[in-house]
Design an enzyme around this catalytic site. Structure first.
Site, PDB file in Angstrom:
ATOM      1  N   SER A   4      15.851  50.951  37.267  1.00  0.00           N
ATOM      2  CA  SER A   4      17.125  50.576  36.383  1.00  0.00           C
ATOM      3  C   SER A   4      17.425  49.079  37.013  1.00  0.00           C
ATOM      4  O   SER A   4      16.713  48.694  38.156  1.00  0.00           O
ATOM      5  CB  SER A   4      18.225  51.401  36.876  1.00  0.00           C
ATOM      6  OG  SER A   4      19.477  50.777  36.663  1.00  0.00           O
ATOM      7  N   TYR A  35      23.744  56.649  42.556  1.00  0.00           N
ATOM      8  CA  TYR A  35      22.639  56.076  41.462  1.00  0.00           C
ATOM      9  C   TYR A  35      21.915  54.826  41.939  1.00  0.00           C
ATOM     10  O   TYR A  35      20.525  54.717  41.707  1.00  0.00           O
ATOM     11  CB  TYR A  35      23.539  55.573  40.105  1.00  0.00           C
ATOM     12  CG  TYR A  35      22.524  55.327  38.886  1.00  0.00           C
ATOM     13  CD1 TYR A  35      22.020  56.501  38.223  1.00  0.00           C
ATOM     14  CD2 TYR A  35      22.211  53.948  38.523  1.00  0.00           C
ATOM     15  CE1 TYR A  35      21.360  56.158  37.046  1.00  0.00           C
ATOM     16  CE2 TYR A  35      21.556  53.813  37.477  1.00  0.00           C
ATOM     17  CZ  TYR A  35      21.180  54.811  36.737  1.00  0.00           C
ATOM     18  OH  TYR A  35      20.285  54.820  35.488  1.00  0.00           O
TER      19      TYR A  35
END
Ligand code: NAD
Length: 260
Positions: A142, A155
């Protein structure tokens, strides 16, 4: 550069980015194993791919279960004749400020993203090494593999960890012709992101439109979401690249959010 007749195992392939990668890989002649914890949705995705004339297997797999990962990779090899490409993509999001983050939520997120990447990598590498025909391992990172945002501690930590794992796999896998790379998308409108919009609006006390404009897309060059196809095309490029020249790398596909 081709993935024709390669076998690709894609985790989290019943929805969103993973599903689109499975469809695009199948359209380019790969045989795809659609792995997901959602058994029925994986079955439906595999059936839709078979209906378009490609070979696809549905694999019920919780990537945090060592036994299910081992069984799912063995099923892929049995049904599709090997495993040449792994896309470690399954993931979730849980947002909260650190001081309110439940330890159970931290561990759940880390288990899916990091333990899942390790378990699927190990199981696929064993088959790739034994088969002696090389391979490609892709991790779904990401922009949060490179950047931080508030409320996303596990995350961001997990997505950074995938870059480290890919570099080790690149070094260990080279002698076997196995490459490892990371795709780092910006925001893509999948169920994972749709869920965050109202959550972040509540946390920050702003409207949903403001979450999109002032948080999610704020640092893009054009205020645009990245699309499923943008990410799938990057996956295709990494998976089809034929030599160790492209390994241990990460590519950011994000409309310019985080330029390196
Ligand atoms: P999604 O929710 O549409 O799909 C995720 C899939 O993972 C679902 O089908 C879900 O069932 C599956 N899954 C969840 N836990 C699992 C487990 N334990 N075992 C097996 N499968 C499991 O989400 P998405 O947006 O397509 O996300 C896919 C990946 O892309 C994730 O790793 C996510 O972090 C990453 N990503 C997404 C975005 C985005 O903006 N959507 C941006 C960057 C990275």
């Amino acid at each position: 550069m081709t993935i024709e007749n390669k076998v690709a195992l894609i985790t989290g392939a019943a929805s969103g980015i993973g599903r689109r990668i499975a469809e695009v890989f199948a359209a380019h002649g790969a045989h795809v194993a659609v792995a997901d914890i959602q058994r029925d949705a994986a079955q439906a995705a595999a059936e839709a791919i078979r209906a378009r004339g490609a070979r696809a297997a549905a694999i019920a797999m919780d990537v945090t279960s060592e036994a299910e990962v081992e069984a799912g990779v063995a099923q892929t090899v049995r049904e599709l004749g090997g495993v040449d490409i792994l896309v470690s993509n399954a993931g979730i999001q849980i947002v909260n400020p650190i001081e309110q983050f439940a330890y159970a939520d931290w561990k759940k997120l880390m288990a899916i993203h990091v333990d899942g990447a390790f378990l699927t990598t190990r199981a696929c590498l064993r088959h790739m090494y034994a088969a002696g025909r090389g391979g490609a391992i892709l991790y779904m990172g990401s922009v949060h593999s490179k950047e931080a945002s508030p409320l996303k501690a596990p995350y961001v930590a997990a997505k950074h960890a995938l870059i480290g794992l890919a570099k080790v796999v690149a070094k260990e896998g080279a002698a076997h012709g196995v490459r490892a790379n990371v795709i780092c998308p910006g925001f893509v409108r999948t169920p994972l992101v749709e869920k965050q919009i109202p959550e972040q609006a509540r946390e920050f006390g702003i409207s949903e439109a403001e979450v999109i404009k002032n948080i999610m897309l704020k640092n893009t060059v054009d205020g645009e979401f990245t699309t499923l196809d943008d990410v799938a095309q990057c996956a295709l490029f990494f998976a089809g690249f034929a030599s160790n020249a492209l390994t241990g790398q990460s590519i950011v596909v994000s409309h310019g959010w985080h330029m390196q």
